[in-house]
Design a protein around this motif. Structure first.
Motif, PDB file in Angstrom:
ATOM      1  N   ALA A 154       0.846  -1.195   0.000  1.00  0.00           N
ATOM      2  CA  ALA A 154       0.000   0.000   0.000  1.00  0.00           C
ATOM      3  C   ALA A 154       0.877   1.239   0.000  1.00  0.00           C
ATOM      4  O   ALA A 154       1.848   1.317   0.750  1.00  0.00           O
ATOM      5  CB  ALA A 154      -0.917   0.008   1.219  1.00  0.00           C
ATOM      6  N   VAL A 156       0.813   5.151   0.892  1.00  0.00           N
ATOM      7  CA  VAL A 156      -0.011   5.997   1.750  1.00  0.00           C
ATOM      8  C   VAL A 156       0.600   7.401   1.841  1.00  0.00           C
ATOM      9  O   VAL A 156       1.412   7.680   2.732  1.00  0.00           O
ATOM     10  CB  VAL A 156      -0.141   5.388   3.168  1.00  0.00           C
ATOM     11  CG1 VAL A 156      -1.155   6.172   3.993  1.00  0.00           C
ATOM     12  CG2 VAL A 156      -0.532   3.920   3.094  1.00  0.00           C
ATOM     13  N   GLY A 165      -4.160  10.220  -2.429  1.00  0.00           N
ATOM     14  CA  GLY A 165      -3.923   8.881  -2.950  1.00  0.00           C
ATOM     15  C   GLY A 165      -4.109   8.816  -4.453  1.00  0.00           C
ATOM     16  O   GLY A 165      -3.266   8.273  -5.185  1.00  0.00           O
ATOM     17  N   SER A 192      -1.752  -0.525  -3.998  1.00  0.00           N
ATOM     18  CA  SER A 192      -2.965   0.228  -3.685  1.00  0.00           C
ATOM     19  C   SER A 192      -2.556   1.628  -3.224  1.00  0.00           C
ATOM     20  O   SER A 192      -1.554   1.791  -2.517  1.00  0.00           O
ATOM     21  CB  SER A 192      -3.776  -0.476  -2.599  1.00  0.00           C
ATOM     22  OG  SER A 192      -3.097  -0.435  -1.358  1.00  0.00           O
ATOM     23  N   VAL A 194      -3.684   4.773  -1.107  1.00  0.00           N
ATOM     24  CA  VAL A 194      -4.583   5.124  -0.001  1.00  0.00           C
ATOM     25  C   VAL A 194      -4.611   6.646   0.144  1.00  0.00           C
ATOM     26  O   VAL A 194      -3.573   7.305   0.075  1.00  0.00           O
ATOM     27  CB  VAL A 194      -4.085   4.470   1.301  1.00  0.00           C
ATOM     28  CG1 VAL A 194      -4.950   4.878   2.484  1.00  0.00           C
ATOM     29  CG2 VAL A 194      -4.050   2.950   1.144  1.00  0.00           C
ATOM     30  N   THR A 196      -5.456  10.039   2.479  1.00  0.00           N
ATOM     31  CA  THR A 196      -5.436  10.388   3.899  1.00  0.00           C
ATOM     32  C   THR A 196      -5.674  11.877   4.103  1.00  0.00           C
ATOM     33  O   THR A 196      -5.453  12.688   3.208  1.00  0.00           O
ATOM     34  CB  THR A 196      -4.080  10.043   4.543  1.00  0.00           C
ATOM     35  OG1 THR A 196      -3.076  10.913   4.000  1.00  0.00           O
ATOM     36  CG2 THR A 196      -3.693   8.601   4.300  1.00  0.00           C
ATOM     37  N   GLY A 237      -8.890   3.528   2.066  1.00  0.00           N
ATOM     38  CA  GLY A 237      -8.181   2.718   1.081  1.00  0.00           C
ATOM     39  C   GLY A 237      -7.876   1.328   1.592  1.00  0.00           C
ATOM     40  O   GLY A 237      -8.203   0.969   2.735  1.00  0.00           O
ATOM     41  N   GLN A 238      -7.227   0.547   0.740  1.00  0.00           N
ATOM     42  CA  GLN A 238      -6.964  -0.858   1.033  1.00  0.00           C
ATOM     43  C   GLN A 238      -5.487  -1.096   1.360  1.00  0.00           C
ATOM     44  O   GLN A 238      -4.604  -0.452   0.783  1.00  0.00           O
ATOM     45  CB  GLN A 238      -7.356  -1.717  -0.175  1.00  0.00           C
ATOM     46  CG  GLN A 238      -8.816  -1.587  -0.581  1.00  0.00           C
ATOM     47  CD  GLN A 238      -9.770  -1.980   0.536  1.00  0.00           C
ATOM     48  OE1 GLN A 238      -9.575  -3.037   1.163  1.00  0.00           O
ATOM     49  NE2 GLN A 238     -10.780  -1.171   0.785  1.00  0.00           N
TER      50      GLN A 238
END
Length: 435
Positions: A154, A156, A165, A192, A194, A196, A237-238
């Protein structure tokens, strides 16, 4: 959590941008999550261009003190979530870190200008040379991860960018496509992105803070970081291979982070930028000093009043948020310097203030009071020796060719948003606030 040093933690997170905010925010949340027990998450924290902070932290086993500075006193918190630190511009260092198969998360605090990609980054990555930008180094590290079979992770980002993201994904995939379609395809399938929203006021550390840390914790910490007690982290997110229990220590996980980031960007960050430019023009040095000046407070309240009808929250929620901000900004024990906040206005103002003005226009709400005051103060700021902005020289050259305040206001508005420069009423309102 056992009383271990950071170097005893297994590295499962790589962080790009070893600055004060990261150490007061993501590293702090990770410390709290580790203290709950269960799976431990150590961080490999990489600097930007300069290796200084990595060297300083490694010299003290990556242990440091977070000084929570409230209105009534300080609290020293021992942070040991960083397992190791390294020079982020060194290709061997960042490639090894990002390609490490044990790493499942990359976080970043590279600020707005860190998302700019160099013209030759793609060519340098293809030639297996180190690119010049932070995003270039990330893509280069992901190339090595793909080639070595490092597996999914991920990404981030934790910067003040709208939909950070999605923004990061677009830039990363765009650069990766220039390097090779195979790399872009691998990133699209394995990484992925994400989004924030992050919030914590973290002023630059001073020599006095270093002395305070020694008194608080009883050892000669050369790398303490100072922050207000307030902190917020909203995440959407994942995480394909898991994450620390950030949700159990205060982070909020939601389906859509956009309303929260808009609230923060428009109320806190927009207010900060306005206080910085107006406050500097009135001879102030810190946010708290500006909060003692009725003219600055009036400008701040105008920011909030103009943004409120464009935010997807009830007025009661906005009132609660602005009261909290008033209390935070007035905390005189946090010396948040205006000149620090004023930096990089060319990158910050579009998301902090211009986006509010666009929203007001689209909703038929008119110009408002805040935008002309803030932008007029920024135009004046560009003529001082306190400017720290990558676009400052070109803006100054353009402004020097303009003979009137109206022409200067139109030039700056054209830089920020060409459609705004066509609004004569807005140009006049800004010009009235140019010193």
């Amino acid at each position: 959590m056992p009383d271990t040093t950071g170097s005893d933690l297994p590295v499962r997170i790589v962080h790009l941008g070893l600055g004060a905010f990261f150490r007061a925010h993501q590293a702090w949340y990770t410390q709290l999550a580790n203290e709950l027990g269960g799976q431990q998450w150590g961080i490999n924290a990489l600097t930007g261009r300069r290796p200084d902070m990595a060297e300083l932290l490694n010299a003290q086993d990556c242990r440091y003190t977070l000084i929570e500075r409230g209105p009534d006193g300080d609290r020293g918190i021992d942070i040991r979530s960083i397992a190791t630190a390294g020079p982020g511009a060194d290709p061997d260092t960042y490639r090894a870190a990002i390609s490490d198969p044990a790493v499942g998360i990359i976080t970043s605090t590279i600020t707005e200008k860190g998302y700019l990609v160099g013209d030759d980054d793609a060519a340098r990555i293809r030639a297996q040379e180190a690119p010049g930008s932070a995003i270039g180094r990330l893509v280069d590290g992901l190339r090595v991860r793909m080639e070595s079979g490092g597996g999914p992770l991920a990404m981030v980002p934790c910067d003040n960018l709208t939909a950070n993201g999605e923004h990061t994904e677009r830039i990363v995939l765009g650069l990766a496509e220039q390097v090779s379609p195979a790399l872009a395809g691998w990133i699209d399938s394995n990484v992925s992105f994400v989004s924030t929203m992050v919030d914590r006021i973290t002023p630059a550390t001073t020599d006095a803070d270093i002395a305070d840390a020694a008194e608080l914790v009883g050892w000669a910490d050369q790398a303490p970081v100072v922050a207000e007690p307030f902190s917020e982290w909203v995440v959407a997110g994942q995480f394909p291979v898991g994450r620390p229990d950030w949700d159990r220590v205060g982070a909020q996980f939601v389906e859509d982070v956009e309303p929260y980031e808009q609230r923060k960007l428009w109320l806190l960050n927009g207010g900060h930028s306005t206080l910085a430019y107006v406050g500097l023009s009135r001879g102030h040095e810190t946010i708290a000093e500006a909060m003692d000046d009725p003219a600055c407070v009036s400008a701040l309240q105008q920011v909030w009043a103009d943004a409120a009808p464009c935010l997807p929250f009830d007025q009661s929620v906005i009132d609660e948020a602005t009261q909290a901000l008033t209390d935070r900004f007035a905390n005189a024990r946090i010396r948040h310097r205006l000149v620090q906040i004023a930096g990089d206005g060319s990158q910050k103002l579009p998301v902090r203030l211009v986006s509010v003005q666009r929203a007001r226009i689209s909703q038929g709400l008119g110009i408002g009071d805040a935008f002309p005051v803030a932008i007029g103060a920024w135009v004046s700021h560009l003529g001082t020796d306190q400017v720290n902005d990558p676009q400052a020289d070109s803006l100054r050259e353009s402004l020097a060719r303009q003979g009137s305040k109206t022409e200067r206001a139109r030039t700056v508005l054209a830089f920020l948003d060409s459609s705004l420069a066509e609004d004569d009423a807005l140009v006049s309102a800004v010009a009235e606030n140019v010193v």
